[in-house]
Design an enzyme around this catalytic site. Structure first.
Site, PDB file in Angstrom:
ATOM      1  N   ASP A 101       0.792  -1.242   0.000  1.00 10.09           N
ATOM      2  CA  ASP A 101       0.000   0.000   0.000  1.00 10.09           C
ATOM      3  C   ASP A 101       0.822   1.288   0.000  1.00 10.09           C
ATOM      4  O   ASP A 101       0.437   2.278   0.637  1.00 10.09           O
ATOM      5  CB  ASP A 101      -0.950   0.021   1.201  1.00 10.09           C
ATOM      6  CG  ASP A 101      -1.992  -1.078   1.151  1.00 10.09           C
ATOM      7  OD1 ASP A 101      -2.003  -1.842   0.172  1.00 10.09           O
ATOM      8  OD2 ASP A 101      -2.787  -1.182   2.097  1.00 10.09           O
ATOM      9  N   CYS A 131      -2.385  -2.859   7.579  1.00 11.45           N
ATOM     10  CA  CYS A 131      -2.234  -3.690   6.386  1.00 11.45           C
ATOM     11  C   CYS A 131      -0.943  -4.503   6.382  1.00 11.45           C
ATOM     12  O   CYS A 131      -0.930  -5.648   5.921  1.00 11.45           O
ATOM     13  CB  CYS A 131      -2.329  -2.817   5.142  1.00 11.45           C
ATOM     14  SG  CYS A 131      -3.970  -2.072   4.946  1.00 11.45           S
ATOM     15  N   LYS A 147      -5.722  -5.590  -4.019  1.00  8.18           N
ATOM     16  CA  LYS A 147      -6.474  -6.104  -2.873  1.00  8.18           C
ATOM     17  C   LYS A 147      -7.579  -5.132  -2.485  1.00  8.18           C
ATOM     18  O   LYS A 147      -7.564  -3.968  -2.892  1.00  8.18           O
ATOM     19  CB  LYS A 147      -5.544  -6.352  -1.672  1.00  8.18           C
ATOM     20  CG  LYS A 147      -5.037  -5.102  -0.948  1.00  8.18           C
ATOM     21  CD  LYS A 147      -4.204  -5.511   0.264  1.00  8.18           C
ATOM     22  CE  LYS A 147      -3.593  -4.307   0.974  1.00  8.18           C
ATOM     23  NZ  LYS A 147      -4.561  -3.518   1.739  1.00  8.18           N
TER      24      LYS A 147
END
Length: 208
Positions: A16, A147, A114
């Site tokens: 991310d 995450c 995702k």
């Protein structure tokens, strides 16, 4: 340490590292999150990428995206910071916010899209790693305690050796960021600095 960092069985994963999570004009910053930590990890991430490429370690970019087909009631109503209203305010598919922040995949790199915290949930990541004969994953990115840790936990549950890179991961709440490293070391794997990993790889190269 070799079982965690063996270049022949290891994949470097970037979680991310995207505008909405890292850029000062991204969604998290607009919600009041301090994104300076996310910006400061970039040199370490780049250094790991450079060294990984030198010894042919595959690199996987995890990219969070959301659209109307991936939003559930539970996801919409999860705890969020003040200022968060619409779940599509963060990483709406196709938006500038989903784009990678100061890191760019090459043609040989792998991008895994995702829709939840973990890079393993609802994705092909596990299949990809197994097809690469991967036994160990090295995790960088944001947010450390969300995450990154979610991906680390699921990776461990799927029988990968897990390493989280302390100075190449960033969170928005310092206490939770630091707690992740203690939790990983106590239960799930290793938490190392960038230099520790690179020095280990350099020793291996010198022995060839």
């Amino acid at each position: 340490m070799n079982q965690y960092l063996n270049p022949n069985e290891t994949v470097l994963i970037l979680v991310d590292i995207q505008n909405d999570f890292c850029h000062e004009e991204g969604a998290c910053s607009k919600m009041g999150r301090d994104v300076t930590g996310a910006q400061e990890i970039i040199p370490q991430v780049e250094l790991l990428m450079e060294n990984a490429r030198e010894i042919n370690i595959p690199i996987v970019f995890i990219q969070m995206t959301q659209d109307e087909h991936t939003i559930s009631d539970a996801w919409t109503n999860r705890p969020r910071p003040a200022g968060y209203t619409d779940p599509l305010d963060i990483c709406k598919k196709g938006s500038w916010g989903t784009e990678f922040y100061k890191v760019s995949p090459r043609e040989e790199d792998i991008i895994v899209e995702k829709h939840r915290y973990s890079g393993f949930i609802g994705t092909d990541l596990d299949m990809i790693l197994r097809n690469l004969n991967c036994k160990s994953i090295i995790l960088t990115g944001v947010a450390t305690n969300v995450c990154v840790e979610s991906t680390a936990r699921d990776g461990f549950m799927l029988d990968y050796h897990v390493t989280v890179v302390k100075d190449a991961s960033a969170g928005y709440i310092p206490a939770l960021h630091e707690a992740t490293f203690a939790n990983i070391q106590n239960n799930f794997g290793m938490a190392l600095e960038t230099t520790e990993i690179i020095n280990y790889w350099s020793k291996l190269k010198s022995m060839v």
